[in-house]
Scaffold this active site. Sequence first.
Site, PDB file in Angstrom:
ATOM      1  N   LYS A  79       0.877  -1.180   0.000  1.00  0.00           N
ATOM      2  CA  LYS A  79       0.000   0.000   0.000  1.00  0.00           C
ATOM      3  C   LYS A  79       0.906   1.219   0.000  1.00  0.00           C
ATOM      4  O   LYS A  79       1.595   1.498   0.983  1.00  0.00           O
ATOM      5  CB  LYS A  79      -0.895   0.034   1.239  1.00  0.00           C
ATOM      6  CG  LYS A  79      -1.741   1.320   1.357  1.00  0.00           C
ATOM      7  CD  LYS A  79      -2.302   1.486   2.745  1.00  0.00           C
ATOM      8  CE  LYS A  79      -3.106   2.773   2.890  1.00  0.00           C
ATOM      9  NZ  LYS A  79      -2.359   4.002   2.572  1.00  0.00           N
ATOM     10  N   GLU A 131       8.721   2.375  11.508  1.00  0.00           N
ATOM     11  CA  GLU A 131       9.695   3.475  11.468  1.00  0.00           C
ATOM     12  C   GLU A 131       8.904   4.765  11.380  1.00  0.00           C
ATOM     13  O   GLU A 131       8.285   5.060  10.361  1.00  0.00           O
ATOM     14  CB  GLU A 131      10.655   3.370  10.288  1.00  0.00           C
ATOM     15  CG  GLU A 131      11.755   4.436  10.389  1.00  0.00           C
ATOM     16  CD  GLU A 131      12.350   4.835   9.062  1.00  0.00           C
ATOM     17  OE1 GLU A 131      12.606   6.053   8.876  1.00  0.00           O
ATOM     18  OE2 GLU A 131      12.553   3.959   8.211  1.00  0.00           O
ATOM     19  N   CYS A 171      13.742  10.913   6.402  1.00  0.00           N
ATOM     20  CA  CYS A 171      13.476  10.267   7.693  1.00  0.00           C
ATOM     21  C   CYS A 171      14.580  10.563   8.688  1.00  0.00           C
ATOM     22  O   CYS A 171      14.326  10.818   9.865  1.00  0.00           O
ATOM     23  CB  CYS A 171      13.340   8.758   7.510  1.00  0.00           C
ATOM     24  SG  CYS A 171      12.001   8.248   6.421  1.00  0.00           S
ATOM     25  N   GLU A 182       9.035  17.060  15.042  1.00  0.00           N
ATOM     26  CA  GLU A 182       9.528  16.835  13.685  1.00  0.00           C
ATOM     27  C   GLU A 182       9.044  17.946  12.757  1.00  0.00           C
ATOM     28  O   GLU A 182       7.859  18.275  12.711  1.00  0.00           O
ATOM     29  CB  GLU A 182       9.037  15.484  13.167  1.00  0.00           C
ATOM     30  CG  GLU A 182       9.630  15.110  11.830  1.00  0.00           C
ATOM     31  CD  GLU A 182       9.322  13.681  11.433  1.00  0.00           C
ATOM     32  OE1 GLU A 182      10.221  12.999  10.930  1.00  0.00           O
ATOM     33  OE2 GLU A 182       8.164  13.246  11.634  1.00  0.00           O
TER      34      GLU A 182
END
Length: 457
Positions: free
Chosen positions: A155, A229, A263, A360
Site C-alpha cells: 500500500k 519506522e 526520515c 519533527e
Amino acid sequence: MNTAKCISPIDGSVYAERPYASLDEARAKIAAARKAQAAWAARPLEERVALVSAGVKRIGEETERMTTELAWQMGRPVRYGGEWGGFKERADHMAKIAKDALAPTIVETSEAVERRILRVPHGVAFVIAPWNYPYLTANNTIGPALIAGNAVILKHAAQTLLVGEHLVEAFTKAGVPEDVFVNLVLDHQTTETLIGERAFDFVNFTGSVAGGAAIEKAAAGTFTPLGLELGGKDPGYVREDADVETAVAILIDGAMFNSGQCCCGIERIYVHESLYDAFVEKAVEMVKGYKLGNPLDQETTIGPMAHKRFAETVRGQVSEAIAAGAKAHLEPFEGDDGGAYVSPQVLTNVDHSMRVMMEETFGPVVGIMKVKDDEEAIGLMNDSPYGLTASIVTRDAEAAGRIGERLRTGTVFMNRADYVDPALCWTGCKDTGRGGAMSAIGYQNLTRPQSFHLKKA
C-alpha cells in the site's frame, strides 16, 4: 467514486488518481496472495533471489521514468536522478547476504538426534510505504520479504501512487508471480479493518507517529508482528576538534536535501562554542547558494515540498520560533510562493522550549545551538521524544564511540549523516518506533524461528 489523488506540488494539478479497492476486493487479493505464497516459499532460495534481483534490474533500466515521476509526485529535483543508486545498493546487499542470513542454525546432527532452527517466512507481509523516499523505503522490506519467501501486499502513499504500480510492474515482468507481489490502493478505514481481522502475518509501516499508533491500535490483540519506522528529530553535534567546513558540508546537506523531507535528515545542530560563529556563518553561506524552483529544471537544488500542508507546518514552526526570540538568517527565496515552494531557513537563538527544536519539522529548516562540551551536547541530543539517528562530526573516533553509546538512537554516525548502510540494522527507539530493516536482522524480522528436535532412536 472514492479515489486516492496525487496533487502535484509542481503546479497543484491532479497528477494521478486511482480508485480505492473495496474491502471485499482487498480480501480477495490477499486470499490469492496467501494461496500463492506457499508455492513461492517452496522455490529454491537462489531462484527467489534471482527473480527479485531481476526486478531490481528492470527498475534500473527505467531510471528516467523514476526521476521524472518523482519530480511530479513529490517534488524532488531531477538533477539528483531519482533513487536508483541507493535502491540498487540496498537491494544488492540484501540479495548477497540472503543465503547466510536465512541459513538454518544447526545445533546437533548425530546418530541419535537432529536439532536445528529454521527461518520460516511469516506468510503475507503488508508494506505501507511513505512518499518521501518511495522506492528506497518500500524496497527495504519488499525485496527481502520476497526473498525470504513471503508474499507482499504493498500500500503506497497517495502522494506517490505511481511508485507502487511501477514496482509491481517491474517485479512481475521479471518473473515474480503476480499474486505474490500485489499493489493495492487502500483508504485508512479499509487498511485498519484488514489489519484488525488478521489479514496479514507481518505489517511494516513507515510514516508518522500518529500513523504508527493507528497501526498498533488496529493490530491490538491480533499478535501480528509489526515493524514501525516513525518520526525523527535527528541531531548533529560538532565537537571542538571538528573541521568546520567539513561539518557544514555534512550537516547542512543532511538538513536541506530533499527539501528536508528525509526520515533521518538533520533537524537540530549543537556546535561547540569555539566553532559556533564560524559554523553558523558558513552554514548560512551554503544555504544561500541553493536555488528554489521547479524540480524539472536542472538548475533547481531545492524543489517544492510534497504538499502545501507540509509547507504550512514548516512555516508555522519557524514563525513561532521567531516570535519566541529565534533569529532567522535568511530572507525569503525567489520562488517562495507561500504554498508548497518554501524557503530554506537557518535559525539561531533557539532552545528546547520551541517546537522547531522538539517536534519533527520535515522541511528545509535547521536550528543551531551553542554547547560548551560533550556532556551538554549529549543531554540535548537525548532530550527528544524521537530516536532514529545522531551524527557526530569529530576527528576522534574513540570519542564518537563513547558519546554514541550514551545516545538513545538507532544509528550513530561519525562524519556523515542521512544515510542507510544496508549492512547495518536500520532501527529506532522511543517514538521513532520499533523493529529493524536491512542487515541479517532485517531477515530475522521478516521470518519466524521454527525449531526441530528429531530423535532418531
